[in-house]
Design a protein around this motif. Sequence first.
Motif, PDB file in Angstrom:
ATOM      1  N   ARG A 161       0.840  -1.201   0.000  1.00 42.75           N
ATOM      2  CA  ARG A 161       0.000   0.000   0.000  1.00 42.75           C
ATOM      3  C   ARG A 161       0.874   1.250   0.000  1.00 42.75           C
ATOM      4  O   ARG A 161       0.622   2.212  -0.733  1.00 42.75           O
ATOM      5  CB  ARG A 161      -0.917   0.010   1.222  1.00 42.75           C
ATOM      6  N   THR A 162       1.920   1.250   0.803  1.00 39.20           N
ATOM      7  CA  THR A 162       2.800   2.408   0.917  1.00 39.20           C
ATOM      8  C   THR A 162       3.472   2.724  -0.414  1.00 39.20           C
ATOM      9  O   THR A 162       3.473   3.874  -0.856  1.00 39.20           O
ATOM     10  CB  THR A 162       3.868   2.169   2.010  1.00 39.20           C
ATOM     11  N   LYS A 190       0.781   3.936  -2.996  1.00 39.64           N
ATOM     12  CA  LYS A 190       0.326   5.296  -2.684  1.00 39.64           C
ATOM     13  C   LYS A 190       1.430   6.308  -2.948  1.00 39.64           C
ATOM     14  O   LYS A 190       1.191   7.360  -3.564  1.00 39.64           O
ATOM     15  CB  LYS A 190      -0.119   5.369  -1.229  1.00 39.64           C
TER      16      LYS A 190
END
Length: 158
Positions: free
Chosen positions: A53-54, A57
Motif C-alpha cells: 500500500r505504501t 500510494k
Amino acid sequence: MVSLFPQPGPLLPGFPTLLITGPYHSSAPIHLALTLNSELGPQAHALILAPSRTLFKDAILRLNDHWLYANSGTGRNAALATSVTLLYPPTPVHLSLVLSMLCVPGTENQSAGLHPKTAQAVAPSLVVLAEPSRYFLPSVDPSMSSYVPPTALHLTLT
C-alpha cells in the motif's frame, strides 16, 4: 474500450487477458479500473492487487496526476471509484491466499463464514496485479532483467 489514461486518451484494444510491461505511470491501474467501470456500467467491479500500500500510494503521490486530484472525488468519477477494490497482499503466499479465497456470495462457499474483504458482492470484471515482480524480487533493480518486469500489470477481464 478501456484506457490507462484519463479520457480522452488512447484506448487499449479489446482483450480477455493482457500483460502490460515496461514503463507506465503509477496511476495506470486506477485509470484502467475507472474507464472499465465507466464502459460496463453499474454491474462492473474492478479489483486491484498490489504488494505494498505504501509503495503504491507513494508512487501515485510522486506522479502528481492532476486528473486524479481534480476529478476522482467528484460526481460520476466518485461513483465509479466505489466499484474499485484495492487489496495489498504483502507476500506471494498472501497473494495466493487472497486469490484462492475470492468468491461471490450465493456460491457454494456462502455458508463458510465469508470475510468481507474477500467475499465480493459481484464477481470482478477486471483483476489487476500491479507490479507482480515485487512479490518475487527482494528489491526491484531496474538493471536486473526478470521474467515479469518490475513495471508490469497483469490484467484479466472476465
